[in-house]
Design a protein around this motif. Structure first.
Motif, PDB file in Angstrom:
ATOM      1  N   THR A  37       0.823  -1.208   0.000  1.00 49.68           N
ATOM      2  CA  THR A  37       0.000   0.000   0.000  1.00 49.68           C
ATOM      3  C   THR A  37       0.860   1.262   0.000  1.00 49.68           C
ATOM      4  O   THR A  37       0.370   2.347   0.297  1.00 49.68           O
ATOM      5  N   ALA A  39       2.173   2.830  -2.533  1.00 50.53           N
ATOM      6  CA  ALA A  39       1.880   3.733  -3.651  1.00 50.53           C
ATOM      7  C   ALA A  39       0.519   4.388  -3.431  1.00 50.53           C
ATOM      8  O   ALA A  39      -0.235   4.024  -2.524  1.00 50.53           O
ATOM      9  N   SER A  40       0.199   5.333  -4.289  1.00 49.20           N
ATOM     10  CA  SER A  40      -1.115   5.979  -4.187  1.00 49.20           C
ATOM     11  C   SER A  40      -2.207   5.018  -4.650  1.00 49.20           C
ATOM     12  O   SER A  40      -1.961   4.085  -5.414  1.00 49.20           O
ATOM     13  N   PHE A  41      -3.414   5.278  -4.179  1.00 52.79           N
ATOM     14  CA  PHE A  41      -4.564   4.435  -4.536  1.00 52.79           C
ATOM     15  C   PHE A  41      -4.890   4.640  -6.020  1.00 52.79           C
ATOM     16  O   PHE A  41      -4.826   5.762  -6.512  1.00 52.79           O
ATOM     17  N   PRO A  42      -5.235   3.577  -6.729  1.00 54.43           N
ATOM     18  CA  PRO A  42      -5.530   3.716  -8.164  1.00 54.43           C
ATOM     19  C   PRO A  42      -6.796   4.544  -8.393  1.00 54.43           C
ATOM     20  O   PRO A  42      -7.616   4.706  -7.481  1.00 54.43           O
ATOM     21  N   PRO A  43      -6.964   5.054  -9.596  1.00 49.62           N
ATOM     22  CA  PRO A  43      -8.166   5.844  -9.876  1.00 49.62           C
ATOM     23  C   PRO A  43      -9.432   4.999  -9.707  1.00 49.62           C
ATOM     24  O   PRO A  43      -9.422   3.786  -9.931  1.00 49.62           O
ATOM     25  N   TYR A 115       0.557   1.754  -9.197  1.00 49.36           N
ATOM     26  CA  TYR A 115      -0.261   1.885  -7.988  1.00 49.36           C
ATOM     27  C   TYR A 115       0.026   0.801  -6.947  1.00 49.36           C
ATOM     28  O   TYR A 115      -0.809   0.531  -6.087  1.00 49.36           O
ATOM     29  N   TRP A 118      -2.335  -2.125  -4.548  1.00 45.93           N
ATOM     30  CA  TRP A 118      -3.697  -1.741  -4.195  1.00 45.93           C
ATOM     31  C   TRP A 118      -4.761  -2.496  -4.982  1.00 45.93           C
ATOM     32  O   TRP A 118      -5.732  -2.985  -4.392  1.00 45.93           O
TER      33      TRP A 118
END
Length: 164
Positions: A37, A39-43, A115, A118
């Motif tokens: 987790t 990385a940033s959350f996917p779109p 991402y 996630w």
């Protein structure tokens, strides 16, 4: 029900348990290997698209029992139970295959997009729940298959086999 049928029922339950444990473990390893987790959350459109594929898979599995052909009239109880367990096993294998497709797509997405793990984490949780609900031989699931098998009046013995 004889010992052979009891063993088949145990093996079918074991297959579902093995699939649940394997899916959970491999998803956790892959998610960790892809960065977890961190990385940033996917779109949301990506997560929503994968969720839509999972919903389509669940709907397909929910309706697939209606395509099971009925047992031939005149089968004795032992032959009917043999055929019923074989049909249930094919239905189960197909359901497991169809329900894994969204997770495979999530894994592919996770490998090509930045991402982390996630998508694997989110889709794996939903997939494991779907596999548990749709494939564990509950009265609901065995009754659905038995209803299709008994459409021409031949008792399948399927529900009773899983109740024992």
């Amino acid at each position: 029900m004889d010992e052979r049928h009891t063993q088949q029922v145990r093996q079918l339950r074991g297959l579902v348990i093995t699939q649940l444990v394997t899916t959970t473990a491999l998803s956790a390893v892959l998610a960790f290997a892809l960065g977890g987790t961190g990385a940033s959350f996917p779109p949301l459109w990506a997560v929503g698209g994968l969720a839509a594929v999972l919903v389509a898979a669940v709907v397909d599995v929910e309706r697939s029992w209606t395509r099971i052909p009925p047992l031939s009239p005149g089968l004795d109880a032992d032959a009917a139970l043999d055929a019923s367990l074989a049909h249930y096993q094919r239905h189960l294998a197909r359901a497991l295959f169809v329900l894994e497709i969204p997770l495979l797509l999530a894994i592919l997405y996770a490998f090509v997009m930045p991402y982390g793990g996630w998508t694997v984490i989110v889709v794996a949780i939903a997939t494991v729940v779907a596999i548990a609900v749709e494939t564990w031989p509950t009265v609901r699931n065995t009754t659905r298959v038995a209803t299709a098998l008994e459409a021409e009046g031949t008792p399948s013995g399927l529900v009773e086999a899983f109740d024992s």
